[in-house]
Design an enzyme around this catalytic site. Structure first.
Site, PDB file in Angstrom:
ATOM      1  N   HIS A  72      19.592 -12.618   3.452  1.00  0.00           N
ATOM      2  CA  HIS A  72      20.357 -12.080   3.881  1.00  0.00           C
ATOM      3  C   HIS A  72      20.736 -13.045   5.466  1.00  0.00           C
ATOM      4  O   HIS A  72      20.176 -14.077   5.471  1.00  0.00           O
ATOM      5  CB  HIS A  72      19.903 -11.364   5.365  1.00  0.00           C
ATOM      6  N   GLY A 121       8.293   5.824   5.185  1.00  0.00           N
ATOM      7  CA  GLY A 121       8.851   5.339   5.097  1.00  0.00           C
ATOM      8  C   GLY A 121      10.362   6.598   5.472  1.00  0.00           C
ATOM      9  O   GLY A 121       9.679   7.347   5.194  1.00  0.00           O
ATOM     10  N   ARG A 145      21.906  -5.240  -3.353  1.00  0.00           N
ATOM     11  CA  ARG A 145      22.432  -4.665  -1.929  1.00  0.00           C
ATOM     12  C   ARG A 145      23.596  -4.194  -1.565  1.00  0.00           C
ATOM     13  O   ARG A 145      23.208  -5.236  -0.186  1.00  0.00           O
ATOM     14  CB  ARG A 145      20.963  -4.082  -1.403  1.00  0.00           C
ATOM     15  N   ARG A 198      27.161 -10.835   1.149  1.00  0.00           N
ATOM     16  CA  ARG A 198      25.244 -11.845   1.549  1.00  0.00           C
ATOM     17  C   ARG A 198      25.190 -13.007   1.114  1.00  0.00           C
ATOM     18  O   ARG A 198      24.552 -13.790   1.521  1.00  0.00           O
ATOM     19  CB  ARG A 198      24.740 -10.542   1.565  1.00  0.00           C
ATOM     20  N   GLY A 213       2.934   5.898   1.587  1.00  0.00           N
ATOM     21  CA  GLY A 213       4.333   5.423   2.557  1.00  0.00           C
ATOM     22  C   GLY A 213       5.108   6.644   2.953  1.00  0.00           C
ATOM     23  O   GLY A 213       5.249   7.770   2.985  1.00  0.00           O
ATOM     24  N   ALA A 234      11.727   6.797   2.542  1.00  0.00           N
ATOM     25  CA  ALA A 234      11.102   7.561   1.723  1.00  0.00           C
ATOM     26  C   ALA A 234      10.885   8.713   0.995  1.00  0.00           C
ATOM     27  O   ALA A 234      10.739   9.739   0.851  1.00  0.00           O
ATOM     28  CB  ALA A 234      11.005   6.916   0.010  1.00  0.00           C
ATOM     29  N   HIS A 264      14.781 -10.651   2.654  1.00  0.00           N
ATOM     30  CA  HIS A 264      15.408  -8.972   3.583  1.00  0.00           C
ATOM     31  C   HIS A 264      14.994  -8.578   2.233  1.00  0.00           C
ATOM     32  O   HIS A 264      14.686  -7.162   3.305  1.00  0.00           O
ATOM     33  CB  HIS A 264      16.551  -9.530   3.803  1.00  0.00           C
TER      34      HIS A 264
HETATM   35  C1  FAD Z   1      15.351  -6.054   9.330  1.00  0.00           C
HETATM   36  C2  FAD Z   1      15.704  -4.653   8.300  1.00  0.00           C
HETATM   37  C3  FAD Z   1      17.355  -4.122   8.360  1.00  0.00           C
HETATM   38  C4  FAD Z   1      17.441  -3.729   7.740  1.00  0.00           C
HETATM   39  N1  FAD Z   1      18.939  -2.419   7.744  1.00  0.00           N
HETATM   40  C5  FAD Z   1      19.181  -1.462   7.377  1.00  0.00           C
HETATM   41  C6  FAD Z   1      20.070  -1.536   7.353  1.00  0.00           C
HETATM   42  O1  FAD Z   1      20.937  -1.641   8.415  1.00  0.00           O
HETATM   43  N2  FAD Z   1      21.341  -0.305   6.181  1.00  0.00           N
HETATM   44  C7  FAD Z   1      20.134   0.167   5.208  1.00  0.00           C
HETATM   45  O2  FAD Z   1      20.590   0.450   4.912  1.00  0.00           O
HETATM   46  N3  FAD Z   1      18.916  -0.784   4.900  1.00  0.00           N
HETATM   47  C8  FAD Z   1      18.740  -1.461   5.794  1.00  0.00           C
HETATM   48  N4  FAD Z   1      17.378  -2.663   5.726  1.00  0.00           N
HETATM   49  C9  FAD Z   1      16.506  -1.897   4.611  1.00  0.00           C
HETATM   50  C10 FAD Z   1      16.153  -0.646   4.355  1.00  0.00           C
HETATM   51  O3  FAD Z   1      15.479  -0.758   6.403  1.00  0.00           O
HETATM   52  C11 FAD Z   1      14.821  -0.568   3.350  1.00  0.00           C
HETATM   53  O4  FAD Z   1      14.518  -0.605   2.771  1.00  0.00           O
HETATM   54  C12 FAD Z   1      14.098   1.001   3.657  1.00  0.00           C
HETATM   55  O5  FAD Z   1      13.786   1.707   5.011  1.00  0.00           O
HETATM   56  C13 FAD Z   1      13.123   1.432   3.299  1.00  0.00           C
HETATM   57  O6  FAD Z   1      12.664   2.421   2.925  1.00  0.00           O
HETATM   58  P1  FAD Z   1      11.053   2.621   2.735  1.00  0.00           P
HETATM   59  O7  FAD Z   1      10.679   4.200   2.464  1.00  0.00           O
HETATM   60  O8  FAD Z   1      11.103   2.395   0.838  1.00  0.00           O
HETATM   61  O9  FAD Z   1       9.584   2.206   2.429  1.00  0.00           O
HETATM   62  P2  FAD Z   1       9.486   1.715   4.541  1.00  0.00           P
HETATM   63  O10 FAD Z   1       9.710   1.919   5.474  1.00  0.00           O
HETATM   64  O11 FAD Z   1       8.979   0.627   4.211  1.00  0.00           O
HETATM   65  O12 FAD Z   1       7.816   2.274   4.084  1.00  0.00           O
HETATM   66  C14 FAD Z   1       6.801   2.077   3.315  1.00  0.00           C
HETATM   67  C15 FAD Z   1       6.209   2.753   3.759  1.00  0.00           C
HETATM   68  O13 FAD Z   1       4.171   2.666   3.046  1.00  0.00           O
HETATM   69  C16 FAD Z   1       3.209   2.034   3.492  1.00  0.00           C
HETATM   70  N5  FAD Z   1       2.486   1.564   2.787  1.00  0.00           N
HETATM   71  C17 FAD Z   1       3.320   0.523   1.972  1.00  0.00           C
HETATM   72  N6  FAD Z   1       2.051   0.015   1.322  1.00  0.00           N
HETATM   73  C18 FAD Z   1       1.226   0.081   1.394  1.00  0.00           C
HETATM   74  C19 FAD Z   1      -0.460   0.568   1.083  1.00  0.00           C
HETATM   75  N7  FAD Z   1      -0.375  -0.263   0.481  1.00  0.00           N
HETATM   76  N8  FAD Z   1      -1.250   1.490   1.519  1.00  0.00           N
HETATM   77  C20 FAD Z   1      -0.751   2.440   1.831  1.00  0.00           C
HETATM   78  N9  FAD Z   1       0.130   2.812   2.333  1.00  0.00           N
HETATM   79  C21 FAD Z   1       1.154   1.765   2.522  1.00  0.00           C
HETATM   80  C22 FAD Z   1       3.521   1.933   5.427  1.00  0.00           C
HETATM   81  O14 FAD Z   1       2.312   1.911   5.828  1.00  0.00           O
HETATM   82  C23 FAD Z   1       4.711   2.325   4.635  1.00  0.00           C
HETATM   83  O15 FAD Z   1       4.307   3.737   5.507  1.00  0.00           O
HETATM   84  C24 FAD Z   1      17.015  -3.060   6.333  1.00  0.00           C
HETATM   85  C25 FAD Z   1      15.261  -3.760   6.278  1.00  0.00           C
HETATM   86  C26 FAD Z   1      15.230  -4.500   7.368  1.00  0.00           C
HETATM   87  C27 FAD Z   1      13.906  -4.965   7.167  1.00  0.00           C
END
Ligand code: FAD
Ligand code: SF4
Ligand code: FES
Lengths: 225, 651, 252
Positions: free
Chosen positions: B267, B43, B445, B338, B41, B45, B411
């Site tokens: 949401h 993202g 959340r 929400r 991942g 995190a 969401h």
């Molecule tokens: C439209 C939208 C608006 C939002 N707005 C807000 C906001 O304003 N404020 C807020 O705090 N939060 C918001 N959120 C929530 C927040 O964006 C997410 O919860 C957060 O960014 C998740 O981050 P992450 O690093 O955990 O995962 P992600 O950013 O989802 O990253 C997942 C990663 O894992 C990788 N991955 C996944 N599965 C696999 C696999 N099987 N094999 C290899 N790689 C894989 C992907 O390639 C990606 O790199 C929003 C969410 C959405 C959908």
């Protein structure tokens, strides 16, 4: 520094600097030419001045170098640009996203270059190395450049018409070339931003029109008067 | 009894994290080079963790399924990120942020984790700013804040409507630097297929190269999952098309407990579905509720006429509009949290007052007419111009003239892999961060807290806690997966799994199954759940699973790029996740946060929490394909906060 | 939301993999809702192809809301299709007429080789970013976010540049396949901020050097990139990149 001239921006830097130098040259050339509207004496004096002034004489090889640089680098850059899309699109529509001139700088340039060759043979070469009539203006003996010019545009009947037409078209092409080139040169030198882009484009267009119109006046002057 | 040890450090709430850091084990610099860490991942995190761990000197392998780490779904977050900076001097503190998060989560999250989250929140803002994240600023040149749902203070930092994008690009830039330096090896377009356990510890992963179809093994001393949330189990959601629960699910099947799977967030303001072929739902920022008024017609006939296109919103006279949120919740009106807003919209559409011409008539109005009359079009344009433009591009409707149509959409997943205080799962050496874990948001959340959590985990928590584990791993040599039995076995099982999928050779496409699953999930495991509906859902999902494994059709080849196969692998897992979600929702005989059981509501229709019975984290253990999973309970204790009932009717 | 349905003819580039020669295939779709997005139309096509036992058309996409930069497609002669300030996933079928023939091609550029069908490899952008698209800070030990005030104007302009989504439409549409708009967006963003200013020259030099190696053409300032860029990234950023690059050279 060494890598500068092989980098993409470095090469374009040379294009811009040489281009702007040619822009200055065009202004001087046009000014000298427009003396033709003042009649034979005025024009011949102007031509004589251009031919004998030491600074101008000194500038001639530099000018030639400027031309060469501009031409060679344009080819180097263009060839790389052609190569950077090995497979072409089937359908491209850029009519609204960029100007025709900006997309065809190389063809406009080549056209102008073609004309330049003829032009050098017809004028520059003849004046420098050819047989010229001599006349005396205000007690100074000089070459009768006016006669050479007037002759080319009027003496050969249909050929003169064709020559005039080619001459005019070439300067319109040059105008189009400048229309894109002027602002573009500043942009490449990093001397532009959102506000200056508009100003420089307008300035460039004015300049392009002056050059195209200014040179076009000459054959028209002979054809119409 | 329970096998769960949440490893909460001793001491007062406010001292726990400092105590932990003061006493934890660290790995010395020369040993860091000898340790490999896999981060799945990129993202907020995963990206933040991979970059930070590499900066410390570990050798990191980072994976994502997109063509670039910059495209992780964090990029889509719009609103903002919370931090207890108290720049506006409006009384914010670490404690208040902690308090709001626990309360917003309806007292279903782990106190110590949330307090730590609030503590490191400020560091995130400093870090992002140092990376060049262009947060919004005032004319003074200092950072601007805005307020977000569920808080009395302005603590949300933002970068236009693109906060997630900018924060992710910040983390991505740090990651790119480490890739350039050779400290991170990046594997794009690579999907995790399984986790490899050697002697009870996570030792690596098996992946599939999405371009060539090649199955590969990767060794590491620890594996970190930052793979995001699983709400695409509902087919339509605000998540990206590729967002999936597979990594967490494969971990579950290898022994990592899955916590609170039924806690998902709906949401309230997304653009409603327009037709059968719709592929995803687009979120309209929550901030719109500050100025828009939500309504549906008072008359059923009017609603019907609107759906049939015989009437327009503007044809409905003022006294025939039902501003149901203002009616039901006079104190908070359109600004209720929400979950409350979402449920109220569903209540109206279920009763037949929906205004959108889609299969279920799902949609309500969000009207800016009143705000425009009060403030002028200019002000509204300044505040929401971008959003209005985006809305118009999608719907071809001009929200300055006709009211926006909105409807709740799936969401966010509060549930996820169970982790202890160190973010370690029940498998030693396997960590889970960001939306993929369950830890900080309880049953609901708050806005702008997911970005905070993802970055907190990635930059400031995991890089510490993982060392407490790795300190004992310095004696473990790097090994070549080709020579390790467990890796070979895992590769073989992945290959045979994929062959099995390809070999079904049925008639029905992956998307058809996914939509079918989504339908059941939305109707029975959505905003209003009942015992009967959940049981029905479990039965239906089991049927879908059967049909999937007997009638799936995948074209193309196994050893090449095959988008259908990728989807099939994910949907197979969604089906199973969906079942566990229903099971968890069925087990939780109460209503809390995003989980609303119709049987458990007050006379006024509000959620009824049952703290005496359900103040625990439900962590599910996989017991085999034909076995029911086993429930483990992590009891939640609140020492730093008084447990209260949420109330949004009166202030 | 007046939605009707249209029938369309598609001319789609199909290519098995990077090394196999590709060609255009023709498809017809009927009753496509004008309210659906372009990629939803592609989904319908793919469902149809799978139903017929054929391989679906591979194309990149993920967020489907115009922010991840994953979607591409050169539609009827335009990068991201014939609408302004949108990505392909935000393009809607109401932009097309009944019975229209729609030509769909992958991004074409030496720097972006085709992987399969309409999918291209944009790894070159990654390499450029790795060469300098960052501020060299590590996690922790940074000053308080409000320690350095930044003029709102600079910060806003940096944000304009920072909104680049790395989609590559600029390269795809540029007659020279130049990547200058993309590179300039990052260089400009960081050069405008005090945090990034310190390394501005080095960054410009390193990023341009890698860009030059990777087969992109030279910018000739036609401005098509700016017009097709879904985020409206301005050519002014290219001017700033040029400036930073020249300054870097002079400083040496
Ligand atoms: C439209 C939208 C608006 C939002 N707005 C807000 C906001 O304003 N404020 C807020 O705090 N939060 C918001 N959120 C929530 C927040 O964006 C997410 O919860 C957060 O960014 C998740 O981050 P992450 O690093 O955990 O995962 P992600 O950013 O989802 O990253 C997942 C990663 O894992 C990788 N991955 C996944 N599965 C696999 C696999 N099987 N094999 C290899 N790689 C894989 C992907 O390639 C990606 O790199 C929003 C969410 C959405 C959908
Ligand atoms: S500059 Fe524009 S067109 Fe180019 S990659 Fe960035 S967003 Fe895409
Ligand atoms: S799919 Fe993300 S920008 Fe189009």
């Amino acid at each position: 520094m060494s890598s500068f001239f092989t980098s993409s921006i470095g090469k374009k830097f040379l294009m811009s600097v040489s281009g702007l130098f040619l822009v200055v040259f065009l202004a001087v050339h046009l000014t000298a030419n427009l003396f033709i509207l003042g009649g034979p004496d005025a024009f011949n004096q102007s031509a004589h001045f251009m031919g004998t002034n030491p600074i101008i004489t000194l500038m001639q090889p530099i000018l030639a170098f400027g031309f060469l640089l501009h031409i060679i680098y344009s080819l180097i850059i263009q060839i790389k640009n052609w190569k950077s899309r090995p497979v072409k699109y089937k359908k491209v529509d850029q009519s609204e996203t960029s100007t025709w001139a900006s997309r065809n700088m190389i063809w406009l340039g080549i056209f102008v270059f073609g004309f330049l060759t003829v032009h050098i043979i017809n004028f520059f070469y003849v004046i420098k190395f050819g047989e010229m009539n001599m006349i005396t203006v205000n007690g100074v003996e000089m070459e009768d450049s006016y006669k050479l010019v007037a002759g080319l545009f009027t003496d050969f009947g249909a050929i003169s018409y064709i020559y005039s037409a080619v001459y005019i078209i070439s300067f319109i092409a040059l105008g189009l070339h400048l229309h894109h080139a002027f602002w573009s040169a500043f942009q490449t030198l990093g001397l532009s931003n959102i506000a200056w882009r508009k100003r420089l484009s307008v300035l460039g267009d004015i300049y392009a029109i002056i050059v195209a119109a200014g040179f076009t006046i000459i054959p028209l002057y002979f054809l119409l008067f | 009894m329970t096998k769960l040890n949440s490893k909460i450090p001793e001491g007062l709430l406010k001292d726990k994290w400092s105590n932990y850091k003061a006493h934890q084990n660290l790995v010395n610099p020369s040993n860091k080079r000898k340790l490999d860490i896999i981060v799945v991942g990129t993202g907020l995190a995963g990206g933040a963790a991979a970059a930070s761990l590499a900066e410390l000197g570990f050798k990191v392998k980072n994976f994502c399924y997109q063509d670039s780490p910059r495209r992780a779904h964090s990029i889509a977050a719009q609103g903002g990120i919370n931090a207890a900076k108290n720049y506006p001097n409006d009384g914010d503190t670490v404690y208040r942020l902690f308090y709001d998060t626990i309360k917003g989560g309806d007292y279903r999250s782990r106190e110590s984790n949330v307090y730590r989250l609030a503590e490191v929140s400020n560091d995130i803002i400093d870090q992002a700013t140092a990376q060049g994240v262009p947060f919004a600023r005032e004319y003074s040149g200092l950072l601007d804040n805005r307020s977000f749902g569920g808080a009395l203070v302005s603590r949300t930092f933002y970068a236009r409507g693109q906060t997630g994008q900018q924060l992710l690009l910040g983390a991505y830039s740090a990651l790119s630097r480490q890739i350039g330096l050779g400290n991170v090896t990046m594997y794009n377009r690579t999907e995790l297929m399984d986790i490899v356990i050697v002697d009870g510890k996570a030792r690596g992963i098996v992946t599939r190269n999405l371009i060539t179809g090649e199955i590969e093994s990767h060794f590491a001393h620890a594996v970190v999952l930052g793979t995001g949330g699983y709400v695409n189990a509902y087919f339509l959601s605000t998540n990206a098309m590729g967002s999936n629960g597979s990594a967490s699910w494969k971990a579950y099947k290898k022994g990592a407990f899955f916590a609170n799977p039924s806690f998902v967030q709906i949401h309230p303001t997304a653009i409603p579905q327009h037709g059968e072929f719709q592929s995803k739902l687009t979120l309209m920022s929550e901030s719109l509720r500050n100025d828009g008024r939500i309504w549906v017609p008072k008359n059923l006939e009017d609603a019907k006429a609107i759906r049939e296109g015989k009437k327009k919103a503007t044809d409905i006279p003022e006294d025939q509009r039902d501003f149901y949120l203002e009616r039901r919740y006079p104190a908070f009106g359109n600004l209720v949290p929400r979950d409350v807003a979402a449920r109220a919209a569903k209540e109206r559409t279920d009763a037949g007052y929906g205004i959108e011409n889609n299969p279920a008539g799902e949609g309500v109005y969000l009207d800016f007419k009143y705000a425009i009359e009060r403030l002028g079009k200019n002000v509204i344009e300044e505040r929401y111009g971008n959003l209005f433009q985006m809305y118009e591009k999608i719907t071809d409707d001009n929200p300055y003239i006709t009211p926006m149509k909105i409807f709740p959409a799936l969401h966010y997943a509060m549930g996820g892999t169970w982790v202890d205080y160190e973010l370690q799962t029940t498998i030693p050496g396997l960590f889970s961060i960001g939306e993929a874990n369950f830890s900080d948001h309880g049953a609901n959340r708050l806005g702008a807290s997911a970005l905070m959590q993802g970055l907190a985990d990635g930059y400031f928590v995991l890089p510490y806690t993982i060392q407490n584990y790795l300190a004992y791993e310095i004696g473990t040599p790097r090994s070549n997966p080709k020579e390790v039995k467990e890796f070979k076995e895992a590769e073989e099982s992945v290959k045979s799994y994929l062959n099995k999928l390809m070999g079904i050779k049925g008639k029905t496409s992956v998307d058809t199954f996914h939509k079918r699953l989504g339908h059941v999930m939305w109707n029975n495991v959505g905003m209003a759940r009942t015992e009967e509906g959940l049981k029905e859902a479990i039965a239906e999902i089991q049927q879908i699973k059967k049909d999937f494994w007997s009638d799936l059709k995948i074209t193309g080849e196994i050893n090449a790029m095959n988008v259908e196969l990728e989807k099939a692998n994910r949907v197979a897992d969604f089906i199973e996740i969906g079942e566990l979600m229903a099971r968890d929702a069925l087990n939780r005989n109460e209503s809390c946060g995003g989980h609303f059981r119709l049987e458990y509501q007050t006379d006024e229709g509000e959620a009824m929490r049952r703290d005496d019975k359900f103040m625990y984290v439900a962590a599910w253990e996989y017991k085999g394909d034909d076995q029911e999973p086993e429930l483990h309970k992590e009891e939640l204790k609140y020492e730093g906060i008084e447990v209260k009932t949420r109330n949004y009717k009166s202030a | 939301m007046s939605s009707k349905t249209i029938n369309i003819k598609l001319k789609v580039w199909r290519q098995k993999d990077a090394t196999t020669k590709g060609k255009f295939e023709n498809y017809e779709l009927s009753e496509i809702s004008t309210a659906s997005s372009f990629l939803e139309m592609m989904d319908v096509l793919n469902e149809k192809l799978v139903g017929e036992g054929n391989e679906p058309v591979a194309f990149d996409h993920d967020c489907r809301e115009g922010i991840c930069g994953m979607c591409s497609l050169f539609v009827n002669g335009h990068a991201h299709g014939p609408d302004t300030l949108v990505t392909t996933c935000q393009l809607h079928m109401r932009k097309f007429k009944d019975d229209e023939t729609i030509t769909i091609e992958p991004w074409r550029a030496g720097g972006f080789p085709v992987i399969k069908d309409l999918m291209v490899d944009r790894n070159a952008f990654e390499k450029i970013m790795q060469a300098g698209g960052f501020v060299s800070v590590s996690t922790g030990g940074v000053p308080d976010a409000n320690a350095i005030p930044i003029p709102k104007k600079d910060s806003d302009e940096a944000m304009d540049a920072a909104s680049c989504i790395g989609c590559g439409a600029c390269v795809a549409t540029c007659k020279n396949s130049s990547a200058m708009l993309f590179v300039s967006a990052k260089v400009s963003q960081l050069a405008l901020l005090p945090q990034g200013k310190l390394e501005a020259s080095r960054r410009a030099k390193n990023m341009v050097a890698v860009m030059d190696e990777l087969g992109f053409g030279n910018c000739s300032n036609t401005g098509a990139c700016e017009m097709e860029c879904p985020k409206g990234i301005s050519l002014a950023h290219i001017a700033r990149l040029n400036r930073e690059f020249l300054v870097a050279t002079i400083k040496e």
